[in-house]
Design a protein around this motif. Structure first.
Motif, PDB file in Angstrom:
ATOM      1  N   GLY A  67       2.629  -8.344  -6.604  1.00  0.00           N
ATOM      2  CA  GLY A  67       1.145  -8.615  -6.200  1.00  0.00           C
ATOM      3  C   GLY A  67       1.014 -10.020  -5.855  1.00  0.00           C
ATOM      4  O   GLY A  67      -0.244 -10.535  -5.699  1.00  0.00           O
ATOM      5  N   SER A  68       1.969 -10.970  -6.048  1.00  0.00           N
ATOM      6  CA  SER A  68       1.745 -12.235  -6.031  1.00  0.00           C
ATOM      7  C   SER A  68       2.817 -13.092  -5.232  1.00  0.00           C
ATOM      8  O   SER A  68       3.885 -12.481  -4.848  1.00  0.00           O
ATOM      9  CB  SER A  68       1.243 -13.144  -7.371  1.00  0.00           C
TER      10      SER A  68
ATOM     11  N   GLN B  99      -4.974  -5.773 -11.023  1.00  0.00           N
ATOM     12  CA  GLN B  99      -3.774  -6.871 -10.684  1.00  0.00           C
ATOM     13  C   GLN B  99      -4.471  -8.359 -10.077  1.00  0.00           C
ATOM     14  O   GLN B  99      -5.180  -8.239  -9.253  1.00  0.00           O
ATOM     15  CB  GLN B  99      -2.863  -6.366  -9.644  1.00  0.00           C
TER      16      GLN B  99
ATOM     17  N   ASP C 167       5.026   0.176  -2.022  1.00  0.00           N
ATOM     18  CA  ASP C 167       5.394  -1.016  -1.834  1.00  0.00           C
ATOM     19  C   ASP C 167       6.308  -1.819  -2.369  1.00  0.00           C
ATOM     20  O   ASP C 167       6.248  -1.560  -3.777  1.00  0.00           O
ATOM     21  CB  ASP C 167       3.967  -1.774  -1.982  1.00  0.00           C
TER      22      ASP C 167
ATOM     23  N   SER D 175       7.135  -4.650  -3.317  1.00  0.00           N
ATOM     24  CA  SER D 175       6.547  -5.899  -4.078  1.00  0.00           C
ATOM     25  C   SER D 175       5.556  -5.767  -4.937  1.00  0.00           C
ATOM     26  O   SER D 175       5.037  -6.181  -5.736  1.00  0.00           O
ATOM     27  CB  SER D 175       5.872  -6.775  -3.020  1.00  0.00           C
TER      28      SER D 175
ATOM     29  N   THR E 188       2.508  -4.260  -4.944  1.00  0.00           N
ATOM     30  CA  THR E 188       1.337  -5.035  -4.539  1.00  0.00           C
ATOM     31  C   THR E 188       0.012  -3.919  -4.748  1.00  0.00           C
ATOM     32  O   THR E 188       0.012  -2.889  -4.199  1.00  0.00           O
ATOM     33  CB  THR E 188       1.097  -5.767  -3.423  1.00  0.00           C
TER      34      THR E 188
ATOM     35  N   TYR F 164      -4.141  -3.270  -3.986  1.00  0.00           N
ATOM     36  CA  TYR F 164      -5.097  -3.651  -2.947  1.00  0.00           C
ATOM     37  C   TYR F 164      -6.507  -3.236  -3.432  1.00  0.00           C
ATOM     38  O   TYR F 164      -6.826  -2.538  -4.341  1.00  0.00           O
ATOM     39  CB  TYR F 164      -4.690  -2.923  -1.691  1.00  0.00           C
TER      40      TYR F 164
END
Length: 787
Positions: free
Chosen positions: A127-128, A280, A400, A402, A404, A406
């Motif tokens: 998430g980054s 997150q 996802d 990655s 991430t 939301y």
């Protein structure tokens, strides 16, 4: 040695003004500087034979100094015969060329094999955009054979004497940059020197007849003599002035808003449940309580606001954004500002033009006011992201890659329709129910929705980022506020023990011994509690808790008290001073310009070497701190005490403890610095890059080497000069730890802080007072010579 350290310090200034290459050409690699290092080695060898150290079997001393000569020899071998360069390869392409930058320009060398980049991968924290690692998969064509190998940070490829390290990558992530090093002879000699150095220091502490052991024997003799005397000290009353917080004038409108916010405060019980929700942020899954604490501290420079804790603040802000946008909560230079003050009636952002001008110039050319404006913009931007529900990430996306998470303000089209509906409805319904519960005082409905959000998180967390045990541990860590309570405990018990230590110098009554023992047990309990806090932080983050300035200061405070316990057995005054100093360090770590948040590690720090290198070198600061306090105590006594005939032995006792502490700190500092050199060589192929942080660590070693060798010069062998220089020497530690980050620049950005310039003003004032005390004590030094 003083000339050498002065040259090193000058080089760091030259590097700041003219660049690294200029500093290397003018100083570091200049023939004069190399000659100076050679003379240091020759000087020792001559002294070795003239002073009959071998006949007297001073093996610790001999091996330590020989190891330094061997290390210098290894450095010279590397300088003369070593090769260092780079290889740049794009995916699908081959290369057998190493590019080297020398004093005569750029040259290339053909490698005895061919490298092909099969694949390059940049891995990010979930998430980054922060890299967690980067890795190159290579095909190596060598000796009629093809091998597939991987090169990534802290994983080196060794091939025919060449070593390849992952250095960088292309912006499009389709190419890799490998640093190359060939230095078999230099590395062998240098590593031999490092091993000899470690053996030498072990012998220094263990072998009979070593200086450290002789100091211990001397201390026993001094204490036996001192116990026969009645010593009288003049006690000074030390008062601690509290800090007052500036109040600010607020308009009637703002006061009404504040009263409205207070009247509609979220109950602590529900806010606690809200704070336990996993979120997150910056590549890490954390309890929302941690996120809210970081955000409030960032925006307001405090851990609570209007009698609300951070969880109450954040939930209230989400529920009543209109009220909070008018409240003066953004800490500015001299006052607090509201979010709406940064926008005109048309919605234009008032800082936009100034920020565009600032960002159009290089970062190192920005002045303090421009940096402050950037920080102010960051605070406004954080509030904007909160008001628009962009941060933090609350809802995982199961598909996802990655991983991430939301929030409501993100683009939810990446989800399936039913998921996006759940996210929108659940979050909006939750905020609506909180508003209703503020009126009805029935919080069952918001509790129910929070539980449904947690169930959604667990069912969609396919990467298993939610660790309930770590979430609970982090909530407990936040709640316990360990280092703040440790700070208070060190101040109170250390202060009481200091008073008893002075009384015991005048009076040896039994009850004083019992009282001292009780205080020491209390300090030991706080010390263990402090260690427990570091252990919790280690468990939560997954890495050793000394990767940034806040963590290293917490560790230095612990190491200082540890040093106090080690030498406090010999004199409780030492333990009391160490305990107070540990409290001072924890106090500094709690100041606003220190960032206590737990961050993700940059790839190069994700290494076991971090634990060993930083742990050892920072522990040395604790022993240097003890010596600073002991030296200062002796200087003060020399300056103001009139009964010199009775107090000379006590000064001698503290001086011996000071010397032992310095030798311990010097051993740790030297070993830690060379552990860093091994880490650098194993991670990116060079021991020493003359980075300002590295250079000032070396300067600190030299400064304290000078202090511990003063006794070899007959006319300098005095308690006054030793104690005074042990105090002044601590300035090199402060420069290494803080000053380099503020005044210079370098690669060690992981240790940098947004240090306020006012800190250096206070440091300058303290050392000015110390110099004045030095002159006062110099005039009285002859009265304290122990005959």
């Amino acid at each position: 040695m003083l000339i050498y350290s002065f040259g090193l310090a000058t080089a760091t200034i030259v590097e700041k003004q003219l660049g690294t290459q200029a500093a290397k050409m003018l100083i570091y690699y200049s023939p004069l500087f190399i000659l100076l290092q050679l003379l240091l080695a020759i000087n020792f060898l001559i002294i070795l034979f003239n002073s009959n150290y071998i006949k007297s079997k001073r093996w610790g001393l001999i091996i330590i100094h020989l190891s330094l000569t061997v290390i210098l020899g290894g450095a010279l071998t590397t300088f003369l015969f070593g090769k260092e360069g780079q290889v740049h390869i794009r995916e699908g392409e081959k290369s057998d060329q190493m590019v080297m930058h020398t004093s005569k320009g750029v040259k290339t060398e053909k490698l005895p094999f061919v490298l092909e980049l099969k694949d390059f991968r940049l891995n990010r924290y979930p998430g980054s955009n922060s890299p967690s690692s980067y890795e190159s998969t290579l095909l190596v064509y060598v000796d009629n054979d093809i091998r597939e190998v991987s090169v990534f940070m802290n994983n080196v490829l060794d091939l025919k004497g060449y070593r390849f390290f992952q250095a960088s990558y292309d912006k499009d992530e389709l190419g890799t940059v490998l640093s190359v090093n060939k230095d078999v002879a230099g590395r062998t000699i240098t590593y031999t020197g490092y091993i000899l150095l470690l053996i030498g220091f072990i012998l220094m502490f263990l072998m009979p007849g070593s200086r450290f052991r002789k100091l211990g024997e001397q201390l026993k003799d001094i204490r036996a003599r001192a116990d026969k005397l009645t010593l009288v000290f003049l006690l000074s009353l030390i008062s601690l002035n509290g800090f007052s917080q500036n109040n600010w004038n607020e308009t009637k409108h703002t006061i009404d808003i504040i009263e409205s916010i207070k009247d509609n405060a979220i109950p602590v019980e529900h806010a606690e449940k809200f704070g336990a929700l996993p979120v997150q942020f910056r590549g890490r899954v954390m309890p929302l309580n941690t996120f809210s604490s970081e955000i409030l501290r960032k925006i307001h420079n405090e851990t609570n606001i209007y009698n609300l804790n951070s969880d109450q603040f954040l939930l209230s802000l989400l529920v009543n954004p209109e009220k909070w946008s008018h409240a003066k909560i953004i800490s500015g230079d001299q006052s607090y500002l509201s979010y709406n003050q940064f926008f005109d009636e048309g919605g234009s952002y008032s800082l936009l033009n100034q920020l565009q001008q600032i960002y159009n110039q290089p970062a190192d050319k920005r002045n303090e006011s421009e940096k402050d404006l950037i920080k102010l913009d960051e605070k406004v931007n954080i509030l904007y992201q909160l008001f628009t529900h962009i941060i933090p990430g609350i809802f995982p996306h199961a598909e996802d890659p990655s991983h991430t998470w939301y929030n409501l303000g993100d683009n939810l089209s990446v989800y399936e329709f039913k998921d996006s509906v759940f996210i929108t409805d659940s979050f909006n319904n939750y905020l609506a129910e909180v508003r209703l519960s503020l009126q009805s005082n029935d919080w069952s409905k918001p509790d129910e929705i929070l539980n449904s959000i947690k169930e959604y998180q667990l069912s969609n967390d396919k990467a298993s980022l939610i660790r309930p045990d770590k979430i609970e541990a982090e909530l407990k860590y936040n709640r316990l506020n360990i280092f703040n309570y440790s700070k208070l405990g060190y101040f109170i018990l250390g202060g009481l023990l200091l008073i008893l230590a002075f009384i015991r110098l005048m009076n040896r009554k039994t009850w004083l011994q019992y009282a001292s023992t009780i205080l020491i047990i209390g300090i030991a309990a706080i010390f263990i509690y402090h260690l427990f806090g570091m252990g919790m932080r280690w468990y939560i983050s997954g890495y050793a808790p000394w990767s940034n300035s806040y963590e290293t200061m917490v560790y230095v405070a612990w190491a200082t008290v540890l040093a106090g316990f080690i030498f406090g057995r010999k004199n409780i005054l030492t333990l009391s001073l160490a305990t107070l100093f540990g409290g001072v360090i924890l106090f500094v770590s709690s100041l606003n310009w220190m960032d206590p948040q737990i961050n993700t590690l940059v790839p190069v720090l994700n290494s076991p070497w971090l634990m060993f290198h930083v742990a050892v070198i920072v522990a040395a600061y604790g022993f240097f701190g003890i010596s600073f306090l002991l030296g200062l105590t002796n200087i003060i006594i020399m300056s103001f005490n009139k009964d010199s005939s009775l107090i000379a032995l006590r000064i001698k006792e503290l001086s011996v403890i000071n010397n032992m502490s310095l030798l311990t700190g010097l051993a740790l500092m030297t070993i830690g610095t060379f552990l860093g050199a091994v880490w650098a060589n194993e991670s990116w192929g060079r021991y020493w890059g003359w980075d300002p942080k590295e250079t000032w660590a070396l300067i600190t070693i030299i400064v304290y080497s000078v202090v511990t060798h003063l006794h070899l010069v007959k006319k300098w062998n005095s308690d006054w000069l030793f104690n005074f220089t042990s105090v002044l020497g601590f300035s090199s530690v402060l420069m290494t730890y803080l000053g380099v980050n503020y005044f210079l620049s370098g690669m060690h950005s992981y240790g940098q802080t947004d240090t306020s310039s006012s800190v250096f003003v206070y440091i300058a004032i303290v050392f000015t007072i110390i110099v004045i005390l030095g002159f006062l004590s110099y005039n009285r030094r002859s009265k304290f010579i122990d005959s």
